[in-house]
Design a protein around this motif. Sequence first.
Motif, PDB file in Angstrom:
ATOM      1  N   TRP A  22      48.811  41.855  47.606  1.00 54.39           N
ATOM      2  CA  TRP A  22      49.711  40.907  46.934  1.00 54.39           C
ATOM      3  C   TRP A  22      49.898  41.245  45.467  1.00 54.39           C
ATOM      4  CZ3 TRP A  22      53.219  37.137  46.796  1.00 54.39           C
ATOM      5  CH2 TRP A  22      53.346  36.398  45.605  1.00 54.39           C
ATOM      6  N   GLN A  23      48.824  41.383  44.723  1.00 52.55           N
ATOM      7  CA  GLN A  23      48.855  41.387  43.261  1.00 52.55           C
ATOM      8  C   GLN A  23      49.477  42.650  42.682  1.00 52.55           C
ATOM      9  OE1 GLN A  23      45.014  41.018  41.434  1.00 52.55           O
ATOM     10  NE2 GLN A  23      45.828  40.223  39.534  1.00 52.55           N
ATOM     11  N   ILE A  24      50.266  42.461  41.626  1.00 51.53           N
ATOM     12  CA  ILE A  24      50.891  43.590  40.933  1.00 51.53           C
ATOM     13  C   ILE A  24      49.812  44.547  40.424  1.00 51.53           C
ATOM     14  CG2 ILE A  24      52.111  44.238  38.823  1.00 51.53           C
ATOM     15  CD1 ILE A  24      53.932  41.899  39.203  1.00 51.53           C
ATOM     16  N   GLN A  25      50.007  45.832  40.706  1.00 53.48           N
ATOM     17  CA  GLN A  25      49.129  46.886  40.220  1.00 53.48           C
ATOM     18  C   GLN A  25      49.995  48.043  39.754  1.00 53.48           C
ATOM     19  OE1 GLN A  25      45.850  47.744  43.110  1.00 53.48           O
ATOM     20  NE2 GLN A  25      46.834  46.118  44.289  1.00 53.48           N
ATOM     21  N   THR A  30      53.465  46.631  45.655  1.00 56.10           N
ATOM     22  CA  THR A  30      52.780  45.405  46.055  1.00 56.10           C
ATOM     23  C   THR A  30      53.807  44.346  46.462  1.00 56.10           C
ATOM     24  OG1 THR A  30      52.750  44.373  43.853  1.00 56.10           O
ATOM     25  CG2 THR A  30      50.930  45.886  44.397  1.00 56.10           C
ATOM     26  N   GLN A  32      53.866  41.094  45.447  1.00 57.72           N
ATOM     27  CA  GLN A  32      54.302  40.351  44.259  1.00 57.72           C
ATOM     28  C   GLN A  32      55.304  41.169  43.436  1.00 57.72           C
ATOM     29  OE1 GLN A  32      51.186  39.407  41.467  1.00 57.72           O
ATOM     30  NE2 GLN A  32      52.433  37.953  40.327  1.00 57.72           N
ATOM     31  N   LEU A  51      53.775  32.780  41.384  1.00 56.00           N
ATOM     32  CA  LEU A  51      52.335  32.626  41.613  1.00 56.00           C
ATOM     33  C   LEU A  51      52.090  32.482  43.106  1.00 56.00           C
ATOM     34  CD1 LEU A  51      49.551  32.282  40.198  1.00 56.00           C
ATOM     35  CD2 LEU A  51      49.990  29.819  40.155  1.00 56.00           C
ATOM     36  N   GLY A  52      51.208  33.291  43.652  1.00 61.76           N
ATOM     37  CA  GLY A  52      50.912  33.247  45.075  1.00 61.76           C
ATOM     38  C   GLY A  52      49.802  32.278  45.417  1.00 61.76           C
ATOM     39  N   ARG A  55      45.462  36.044  47.288  1.00 63.40           N
ATOM     40  CA  ARG A  55      45.686  37.486  47.313  1.00 63.40           C
ATOM     41  C   ARG A  55      45.315  38.049  48.679  1.00 63.40           C
ATOM     42  NH1 ARG A  55      42.485  39.018  41.706  1.00 63.40           N
ATOM     43  NH2 ARG A  55      43.701  37.677  40.298  1.00 63.40           N
TER      44      ARG A  55
END
Length: 263
Positions: A22-25, A30, A32, A51-52, A55
Amino acid sequence: MQNRPFTYLFRFQYLGLRYHGWQIQKGVKTIQGTLEKTFRFVLGHEDFNILGAGRTDSGVSCLHGAFELFLKNKLDLARIILHLNENLPSDIRILNGQKVPLDFNIIQDVTQKQYGYYFSFGNKPHPFLAAGLAYIGERPDLDGMREAASLMVGLHDFRRFCTHGKQTEDFVRKIDQAEIVGAHYDQNLWSLENVWVFRVKGKGFLMHQVRRMAAALFLVGKGKLDIQELKAALHSLEKKPLTPKAPAVGLVLEEVLFKGLGN
């Protein structure tokens, strides 16, 4: 987020195979990041926040998840959802959306999460199914696995069934349901009769908890882990994980429920 007074909850689903969670990297694709890129295009600006509800790991999929959108202007939800789905990759789909109160908290207002770990055994399934289905080989002892799953229900210390993060100090979680059922009975996604799902429900889970729980059940089913060993691990203060993680590919976030929304 109070400087963005319009708040919307979106329900969506995705196949996690091509995404690093999920989280931006930086430098990787990803969920998100893909959503934010698409919202920027559809809205024509980047004055919003996403906002999720939690994760998911790299490769994990989602059947009925949720994320919250904060922005300054009111949305025409039907139009936005149509345009989002036109522009999102084919492996991400927006299901619906609703306006929610400013005091709604997508993290703290979760009342239950439901995960399913999908697996098959016996004759190996078609490779096209490998994107969302784990294969565990020969037929396991399903009765033994069901008995082992039942031991996980209730309030337990799951320190031996998770990956230890730097911030993790509380390993106690309550499992409301843990069962193994035929996936073809309750999902239209699977037509094969030897597709099964380990389904688990609870308010929250530790890092990799469901995958390690699933791995423990598979080892019980193959006679490589005794049920009493599993039971003892639920009372142990040792931090070393009892098992490796089961592959991410079988895990699906099936549902997230929130208080006060009727869901």
